[in-house]
Design a protein around this motif. Structure first.
Motif, PDB file in Angstrom:
ATOM      1  N   VAL A  68      16.908 -43.625 -47.789  1.00 24.00           N
ATOM      2  CA  VAL A  68      16.642 -44.528 -46.424  1.00 24.00           C
ATOM      3  C   VAL A  68      17.859 -45.516 -46.315  1.00 24.00           C
ATOM      4  O   VAL A  68      18.491 -46.201 -47.395  1.00 24.00           O
ATOM      5  CB  VAL A  68      15.384 -45.047 -46.330  1.00 24.00           C
ATOM      6  N   ALA A  69      18.145 -46.038 -45.138  1.00 23.08           N
ATOM      7  CA  ALA A  69      19.340 -46.871 -44.834  1.00 23.08           C
ATOM      8  C   ALA A  69      18.979 -47.626 -43.779  1.00 23.08           C
ATOM      9  O   ALA A  69      19.753 -47.341 -42.935  1.00 23.08           O
ATOM     10  CB  ALA A  69      20.516 -46.108 -44.869  1.00 23.08           C
ATOM     11  N   PRO A  70      17.882 -48.406 -43.589  1.00 21.89           N
ATOM     12  CA  PRO A  70      18.086 -49.277 -42.201  1.00 21.89           C
ATOM     13  C   PRO A  70      19.293 -50.210 -42.113  1.00 21.89           C
ATOM     14  O   PRO A  70      19.874 -50.614 -43.092  1.00 21.89           O
ATOM     15  CB  PRO A  70      16.733 -50.253 -42.701  1.00 21.89           C
ATOM     16  N   GLY A  71      19.565 -49.931 -40.894  1.00 19.83           N
ATOM     17  CA  GLY A  71      20.745 -50.782 -40.607  1.00 19.83           C
ATOM     18  C   GLY A  71      21.993 -50.003 -40.432  1.00 19.83           C
ATOM     19  O   GLY A  71      23.156 -50.547 -40.044  1.00 19.83           O
ATOM     20  N   ALA A  72      21.915 -48.747 -41.089  1.00 23.47           N
ATOM     21  CA  ALA A  72      23.358 -47.774 -41.116  1.00 23.47           C
ATOM     22  C   ALA A  72      23.479 -47.698 -39.615  1.00 23.47           C
ATOM     23  O   ALA A  72      22.819 -47.233 -38.853  1.00 23.47           O
ATOM     24  CB  ALA A  72      22.755 -46.431 -41.844  1.00 23.47           C
ATOM     25  N   PRO A  73      24.860 -47.619 -39.418  1.00 21.89           N
ATOM     26  CA  PRO A  73      25.311 -47.785 -37.906  1.00 21.89           C
ATOM     27  C   PRO A  73      25.503 -46.291 -37.096  1.00 21.89           C
ATOM     28  O   PRO A  73      25.837 -45.601 -37.933  1.00 21.89           O
ATOM     29  CB  PRO A  73      26.664 -48.619 -38.100  1.00 21.89           C
ATOM     30  N   PHE A  74      25.658 -46.637 -35.990  1.00 20.90           N
ATOM     31  CA  PHE A  74      25.829 -45.732 -35.045  1.00 20.90           C
ATOM     32  C   PHE A  74      27.484 -45.267 -35.258  1.00 20.90           C
ATOM     33  O   PHE A  74      27.991 -46.265 -35.316  1.00 20.90           O
ATOM     34  CB  PHE A  74      25.670 -45.961 -33.697  1.00 20.90           C
ATOM     35  N   VAL A  75      27.688 -43.917 -35.293  1.00 23.87           N
ATOM     36  CA  VAL A  75      28.958 -43.452 -35.402  1.00 23.87           C
ATOM     37  C   VAL A  75      29.229 -43.021 -34.011  1.00 23.87           C
ATOM     38  O   VAL A  75      28.988 -42.012 -33.273  1.00 23.87           O
ATOM     39  CB  VAL A  75      29.276 -42.519 -36.346  1.00 23.87           C
ATOM     40  N   LEU A 134      13.711 -41.475 -21.841  1.00 27.73           N
ATOM     41  CA  LEU A 134      12.727 -41.721 -22.671  1.00 27.73           C
ATOM     42  C   LEU A 134      13.179 -42.283 -23.844  1.00 27.73           C
ATOM     43  O   LEU A 134      12.769 -43.229 -24.520  1.00 27.73           O
ATOM     44  CB  LEU A 134      11.889 -40.305 -23.148  1.00 27.73           C
ATOM     45  N   SER A 135      14.404 -41.575 -24.520  1.00 31.78           N
ATOM     46  CA  SER A 135      14.970 -42.074 -25.715  1.00 31.78           C
ATOM     47  C   SER A 135      15.363 -43.720 -25.577  1.00 31.78           C
ATOM     48  O   SER A 135      15.017 -44.524 -26.490  1.00 31.78           O
ATOM     49  CB  SER A 135      15.926 -41.166 -26.181  1.00 31.78           C
ATOM     50  N   ALA A 136      16.023 -43.879 -24.448  1.00 33.63           N
ATOM     51  CA  ALA A 136      16.423 -45.210 -24.174  1.00 33.63           C
ATOM     52  C   ALA A 136      15.392 -46.302 -24.365  1.00 33.63           C
ATOM     53  O   ALA A 136      15.498 -47.377 -24.891  1.00 33.63           O
ATOM     54  CB  ALA A 136      17.228 -45.305 -22.881  1.00 33.63           C
ATOM     55  N   SER A 137      14.337 -45.830 -23.694  1.00 31.91           N
ATOM     56  CA  SER A 137      13.046 -46.691 -23.655  1.00 31.91           C
ATOM     57  C   SER A 137      12.346 -46.725 -24.997  1.00 31.91           C
ATOM     58  O   SER A 137      12.017 -48.119 -25.294  1.00 31.91           O
ATOM     59  CB  SER A 137      11.824 -46.006 -22.877  1.00 31.91           C
ATOM     60  N   LEU A 138      12.737 -46.112 -25.969  1.00 30.69           N
ATOM     61  CA  LEU A 138      11.902 -46.170 -27.454  1.00 30.69           C
ATOM     62  C   LEU A 138      12.708 -46.949 -28.276  1.00 30.69           C
ATOM     63  O   LEU A 138      12.365 -47.463 -29.154  1.00 30.69           O
ATOM     64  CB  LEU A 138      11.738 -44.610 -27.839  1.00 30.69           C
ATOM     65  N   VAL A 139      14.177 -47.345 -27.881  1.00 34.13           N
ATOM     66  CA  VAL A 139      14.960 -47.995 -29.167  1.00 34.13           C
ATOM     67  C   VAL A 139      15.289 -49.307 -28.409  1.00 34.13           C
ATOM     68  O   VAL A 139      16.203 -49.775 -29.046  1.00 34.13           O
ATOM     69  CB  VAL A 139      16.089 -47.000 -29.266  1.00 34.13           C
ATOM     70  N   GLY A 140      14.754 -49.397 -27.136  1.00 40.77           N
ATOM     71  CA  GLY A 140      15.211 -50.845 -26.964  1.00 40.77           C
ATOM     72  C   GLY A 140      15.013 -52.109 -27.953  1.00 40.77           C
ATOM     73  O   GLY A 140      13.996 -52.054 -28.638  1.00 40.77           O
ATOM     74  N   GLY A 141      16.142 -52.734 -28.140  1.00 40.73           N
ATOM     75  CA  GLY A 141      15.959 -54.012 -29.138  1.00 40.73           C
ATOM     76  C   GLY A 141      16.369 -53.319 -30.768  1.00 40.73           C
ATOM     77  O   GLY A 141      16.504 -54.152 -31.672  1.00 40.73           O
ATOM     78  N   CYS A 142      16.516 -52.267 -31.122  1.00 38.75           N
ATOM     79  CA  CYS A 142      16.956 -51.524 -32.074  1.00 38.75           C
ATOM     80  C   CYS A 142      18.358 -51.513 -32.320  1.00 38.75           C
ATOM     81  O   CYS A 142      19.252 -51.317 -31.363  1.00 38.75           O
ATOM     82  CB  CYS A 142      16.450 -50.237 -32.148  1.00 38.75           C
ATOM     83  N   ASN A 143      18.869 -51.843 -33.750  1.00 39.22           N
ATOM     84  CA  ASN A 143      20.371 -51.516 -33.795  1.00 39.22           C
ATOM     85  C   ASN A 143      20.904 -50.122 -33.491  1.00 39.22           C
ATOM     86  O   ASN A 143      20.107 -49.336 -33.998  1.00 39.22           O
ATOM     87  CB  ASN A 143      20.608 -51.895 -35.310  1.00 39.22           C
ATOM     88  N   PRO A 144      21.711 -49.923 -33.048  1.00 35.41           N
ATOM     89  CA  PRO A 144      22.302 -48.629 -32.561  1.00 35.41           C
ATOM     90  C   PRO A 144      22.417 -47.953 -34.328  1.00 35.41           C
ATOM     91  O   PRO A 144      22.968 -48.348 -35.131  1.00 35.41           O
ATOM     92  CB  PRO A 144      23.560 -48.478 -32.149  1.00 35.41           C
ATOM     93  N   GLY A 145      21.898 -46.404 -34.456  1.00 25.98           N
ATOM     94  CA  GLY A 145      21.983 -45.797 -35.555  1.00 25.98           C
ATOM     95  C   GLY A 145      20.552 -45.561 -36.198  1.00 25.98           C
ATOM     96  O   GLY A 145      19.914 -45.064 -35.471  1.00 25.98           O
ATOM     97  N   TYR A 167      22.845 -37.724 -38.259  1.00 22.31           N
ATOM     98  CA  TYR A 167      24.118 -38.383 -38.878  1.00 22.31           C
ATOM     99  C   TYR A 167      24.263 -39.791 -38.200  1.00 22.31           C
ATOM    100  O   TYR A 167      24.625 -39.883 -37.327  1.00 22.31           O
ATOM    101  CB  TYR A 167      25.402 -37.501 -38.344  1.00 22.31           C
ATOM    102  N   VAL A 168      24.173 -40.740 -39.080  1.00 23.82           N
ATOM    103  CA  VAL A 168      24.415 -42.018 -38.996  1.00 23.82           C
ATOM    104  C   VAL A 168      25.101 -42.723 -40.228  1.00 23.82           C
ATOM    105  O   VAL A 168      25.079 -42.282 -41.226  1.00 23.82           O
ATOM    106  CB  VAL A 168      23.235 -42.922 -38.547  1.00 23.82           C
TER     107      VAL A 168
END
Length: 265
Positions: free
Chosen positions: A83-90, A117-128, A207-208
């Motif tokens: 697991v890797a919380p905070g692993a960045p978006f590529v 839907l996806s955009a609404s689910l991840v509001g406030g999350c770090n990308p990735g 893949y992140v």
């Protein structure tokens, strides 16, 4: 950990029938195949090839009558997945070429229909990675896991409109949502230690942070003991068997996974 994993398939074949099988796990960064066996009865003289996703596939023609395929493997696997919380978006322009097919909509993962839907689910999350976890949390909240009740393959859109699904269906939904955020995601089919009821299992990888990470909406912990057999865009790419021509009756499909205390001697 060391696992012994086996599968047994038996068919009633009416006429000579071409098959494609996908039942051999390959060694990789997360698993090491120590010993394996692959027996057909009667022997059908298979020819093996590697598909575009790197899966080991067997091509054969089954004779009329009872036809069985039995496989087993002694394999070393991780006892927990990373697991890797905070692993960045590529960013897409920086992705490896081999990940690009896993960005596109596919037959059972209609990523182009999950943008809002996806955009609404991840509001406030770090990308990735954190976005992927928000998607998994959504699936756990909205889809009841019902193992053994999914003979019909359904798409991400279909499972999102229902309140229940099997592992494959839940993985399809996770994949479609990740791809809608330009995160490559792929389906994995294989074995899972201590799965109840025991059967083949499906999960997804995203893949992140410069590598593939495992996500499984059916489990509450990062359970290891996973043996990956096949990778693909969705269930259409990872069927453990595909037959052509006149329908063939599958008489039985049995799966066994056992822990071993030491490597096989």
């Amino acid at each position: 950990m060391w696992l012994y994993a086996a599968s047994s398939l038996e068919f009633n074949v009416v006429v000579e029938t071409p098959f494609l099988m996908m039942l051999r796990p390959r060694s990789g960064t997360q698993q090491w195949v120590s010993r394996e066996q692959y027996v057909m009865s009667p022997n059908a003289s298979p020819v093996e090839f590697t598909d575009p996703f790197g899966n080991l596939c067997q091509r054969l023609v089954a004779p009329p009558g009872r036809f069985s395929v039995r496989t087993s493997v002694d394999i070393e696997v991780a006892d927990a997945y990373d697991v890797a919380p905070g692993a960045p978006f590529v960013e897409v322009q920086n992705l490896p070429d081999e990940t690009l097919p896993f960005l596109l909509p596919s037959r059972f993962c209609e990523a182009d229909r999950f943008t809002q839907l996806s955009a609404s689910l991840v509001g406030g999350c770090n990308p990735g990675y954190d976005q992927c976890m928000a998607i998994v949390d959504y699936i756990k909240r909205t889809v009841i896991y019902t193992p053994g009740q999914g003979q019909e393959i359904i798409s991400a859109c279909e499972v999102n409109g229902r309140n229940q699904g099997v592992c494959r269906d839940m993985a399809h939904l996770g994949i479609a949502c990740c791809r809608a955020l330009s995160i490559p995601a792929r389906l994995v089919v294989g074995y899972l230690d201590q799965l109840e009821p025991m059967d083949l299992h499906a999960w997804f990888e995203a893949y992140v942070g410069g590598r593939w990470y495992t996500f499984d909406p059916t489990q509450n912990n990062p359970n290891g003991g996973r043996v990956a057999i096949a990778y693909g865009r969705d269930a259409a790419d990872v069927a453990v068997y595909t037959q052509f021509g006149e329908p063939v009756e599958l008489l039985s499909l049995d799966v066994t996974v056992e822990r071993r205390s030491a490597p096989p001697s």
